[in-house]
Design an enzyme around this catalytic site. Structure first.
Site, PDB file in Angstrom:
ATOM      1  NE  ARG A  83       2.659  13.119 -10.912  1.00 15.64           N
ATOM      2  CZ  ARG A  83       3.528  13.807 -11.663  1.00 15.64           C
ATOM      3  NH1 ARG A  83       4.818  13.529 -11.592  1.00 15.64           N
ATOM      4  NH2 ARG A  83       3.103  14.747 -12.475  1.00 15.64           N
TER       5      ARG A  83
ATOM      6  CE1 TYR B  59      -4.394  -9.965  -1.124  1.00 13.90           C
ATOM      7  CE2 TYR B  59      -2.947  -8.489  -2.338  1.00 13.90           C
ATOM      8  CZ  TYR B  59      -4.215  -8.834  -1.895  1.00 13.90           C
ATOM      9  OH  TYR B  59      -5.285  -8.047  -2.227  1.00 13.90           O
TER      10      TYR B  59
ATOM     11  CG  ASP C  93       4.644  -8.558   1.406  1.00 19.16           C
ATOM     12  OD1 ASP C  93       4.459  -8.032   2.519  1.00 19.16           O
ATOM     13  OD2 ASP C  93       3.799  -8.551   0.494  1.00 19.16           O
TER      14      ASP C  93
ATOM     15  CE  LYS D 299      -4.133  -5.572   4.143  1.00 16.71           C
ATOM     16  NZ  LYS D 299      -3.394  -5.429   2.953  1.00 16.71           N
TER      17      LYS D 299
HETATM   18  O1  P1T Z   1      -3.945  -4.041  -0.282  1.00 18.28           O
HETATM   19  P1  P1T Z   1      -2.614  -3.410  -0.534  1.00 18.28           P
HETATM   20  O2  P1T Z   1      -2.289  -2.288   0.410  1.00 18.28           O
HETATM   21  O3  P1T Z   1      -2.405  -3.052  -1.964  1.00 18.28           O
HETATM   22  O4  P1T Z   1      -1.518  -4.520  -0.168  1.00 18.28           O
HETATM   23  C1  P1T Z   1      -1.326  -5.675  -0.912  1.00 18.28           C
HETATM   24  C2  P1T Z   1      -0.715  -6.751  -0.060  1.00 18.28           C
HETATM   25  C3  P1T Z   1       0.637  -7.001  -0.142  1.00 18.28           C
HETATM   26  N1  P1T Z   1       1.236  -7.958   0.602  1.00 18.28           N
HETATM   27  C4  P1T Z   1       0.537  -8.704   1.461  1.00 18.28           C
HETATM   28  C5  P1T Z   1       1.236  -9.760   2.252  1.00 18.28           C
HETATM   29  C6  P1T Z   1      -0.830  -8.507   1.613  1.00 18.28           C
HETATM   30  O5  P1T Z   1      -1.494  -9.265   2.491  1.00 18.28           O
HETATM   31  C7  P1T Z   1      -1.485  -7.509   0.836  1.00 18.28           C
HETATM   32  C8  P1T Z   1      -2.957  -7.266   0.932  1.00 18.28           C
HETATM   33  N2  P1T Z   1      -3.637  -8.299   1.553  1.00 18.28           N
HETATM   34  C9  P1T Z   1      -4.985  -8.323   1.822  1.00 18.28           C
HETATM   35  C10 P1T Z   1      -5.829  -7.352   1.476  1.00 18.28           C
HETATM   36  C11 P1T Z   1      -5.445  -9.533   2.543  1.00 18.28           C
HETATM   37  O6  P1T Z   1      -6.546  -9.529   3.113  1.00 18.28           O
HETATM   38  O7  P1T Z   1      -4.684 -10.500   2.575  1.00 18.28           O
END
Ligand code: P1T
Length: 381
Positions: free
Chosen positions: A46, A98, A170, A195
């Site tokens: 961890r 988001y 972000d 992503k």
């Molecule tokens: O899904 P995760 O890895 O926890 O990420 C969250 C997140 C944070 N910031 C942005 C700009 C994001 O688009 C996302 C996750 N977004 C999607 C799953 C979506 O389809 O928009």
């Protein structure tokens, strides 16, 4: 070193025991110690893991930062940043963001006494007007999810720096290939590695990059103390994905530009949101602060009929309907019922997010096939 070389080499070296060119997946929970406290720098997985270390160093290099810290998801990274603050602290976030980021703020951290304001930050003057003596953090996405608005990072950073307020960007939609917020004045960059960075829709992960030693130490403490760490196999997959990030992003940008231009001239399409279109309000700013316009585009159909929008989304054969973005394959999302459903409808609508908006993550397939798919799907209405 230029971006493509860094993507492939930064933070990674041949495995010291075998010479393996790819960083091994150190699938272990603990490390043997010679004597209590006498070890090779690794105690418990961890706290540290060599596969994760390589990824963190690589991501830091790609964002031109000193410290990279990875979490089990993008929201795990967001959670860690919000834990840097105390009850009574105020956070101002851009109103187009988001839905999960909105949800963790309003449904989780507001319960612990942080206060949140959502403000349209594509006009930096709105930030000046919203600031109070309690404001400690400004949180922006750019391009924003899902309306692809462009926020002026330099202008926002000028305001936050003057007042000793922290700025988080972000950078998920742009990826480090297209934009480096730390160079524009941000204190922290956050990514959903899920992503573009991962790029293959096979991993969920988040990352933070910063140059601030004090915040990095606190974030590493939170990573270990709260435990939202990514597993070594996911770190390996992210490292592998990154090796082609620059090549993929070039194709995402080319394909999305073609798709946006196609949609813009389509008689059944009323509105296209893509910063690469010259009439997009953030086009000139995007040209200044980004190296390309990215792979995300959203659109609305003439007549704003939800059943028609749904029919189009159901009719795609190459675009797959689903949440997420940034993978090699094209995806289509209905933000109002999927990614942004946790934002109450009146707030979504006040921000310009209609129930009929269709969001596309334009993949790296042959663009003619994508355009044919759009043509076929839109012809169903
Ligand atoms: O899904 P995760 O890895 O926890 O990420 C969250 C997140 C944070 N910031 C942005 C700009 C994001 O688009 C996302 C996750 N977004 C999607 C799953 C979506 O389809 O928009």
């Amino acid at each position: 070193m230029k971006f493509g070389t860094k993507a492939i080499h930064a933070g990674v070296q041949p495995d010291p025991t075998t010479g393996a060119i790819m960083t091994p997946i150190y699938q272990t929970s603990t490390y043997v110690q010679e004597s209590p406290g006498k070890h090779k720098g690794y105690e418990y997985a961890r706290t540290q893991n060599p596969t994760r270390d390589a990824l963190q160093a690589n991501l830091a290099a790609l964002e031109n930062g000193k410290h990279g810290i990875c979490y089990a998801s993008g929201l795990g990274a967001t959670d860690a940043i919000l834990k840097l603050f105390k009850p009574g602290d105020e956070i101002i976030a851009s109103s187009d963001l988001y839905g999960g980021t909105y949800r963790i703020m309003v449904r989780v951290f507001a319960e612990f006494g942080l206060t949140f304001k959502f403000v349209s930050l594509d006009n930096p003057a709105n930030l000046e007007a919203a600031l109070t003596d309690k404001t400690r953090l400004v949180w922006i996405e750019t391009p924003t999810n899902p309306l692809l608005r462009i926020v002026d990072i330099v202008a926002i950073a000028q305001i936050t720096q003057q007042r000793g307020i922290r700025l988080v960007v972000d950078n998920t939609f742009a990826s480090p290939y297209l934009q480096n917020p730390l160079n524009l004045g941000a204190d922290l960059v956050v990514h959903s590695v899920t992503k573009y960075i991962g790029g293959h829709s096979d991993t969920v992960m988040g990352a933070i990059v910063t140059n601030d030693d004090d915040m990095a130490a606190r974030l590493k403490f939170i990573q270990n103390a709260c435990g939202a760490v990514p597993g070594p196999q996911d770190c390996f997959l992210a490292l592998r994905g990154i090796k082609t990030l620059h090549v993929r992003m070039e194709r995402h940008c080319q394909n999305a530009q073609r798709v946006a231009e196609y949609l813009q001239q389509h008689p059944k399409v009323s509105q296209v949101y893509y910063p690469g279109l010259p009439d997009h309000p953030g086009h000139e700013l995007a040209k200044r602060q980004m190296r390309g316009f990215g792979g995300m585009a959203s659109f609305e159909l003439v007549g704003d009929s939800l059943p028609e929008a749904v029919r189009v989304m159901e009719s795609f054969e190459v675009f797959s309907l689903g949440e997420s973005l940034g993978g090699v394959e094209s995806l289509c999302t209905h933000p109002a019922s999927m990614t942004h459903a946790s934002i109450p409808k009146p707030e979504r609508e006040a921000n310009g997010l209609k129930d009929t908006l269709i969001r596309l993550s334009v993949g790296i397939e042959d663009v003619d096939d994508l355009i044919e798919d759009l043509e076929r799907a839109i012809a169903q209405i």
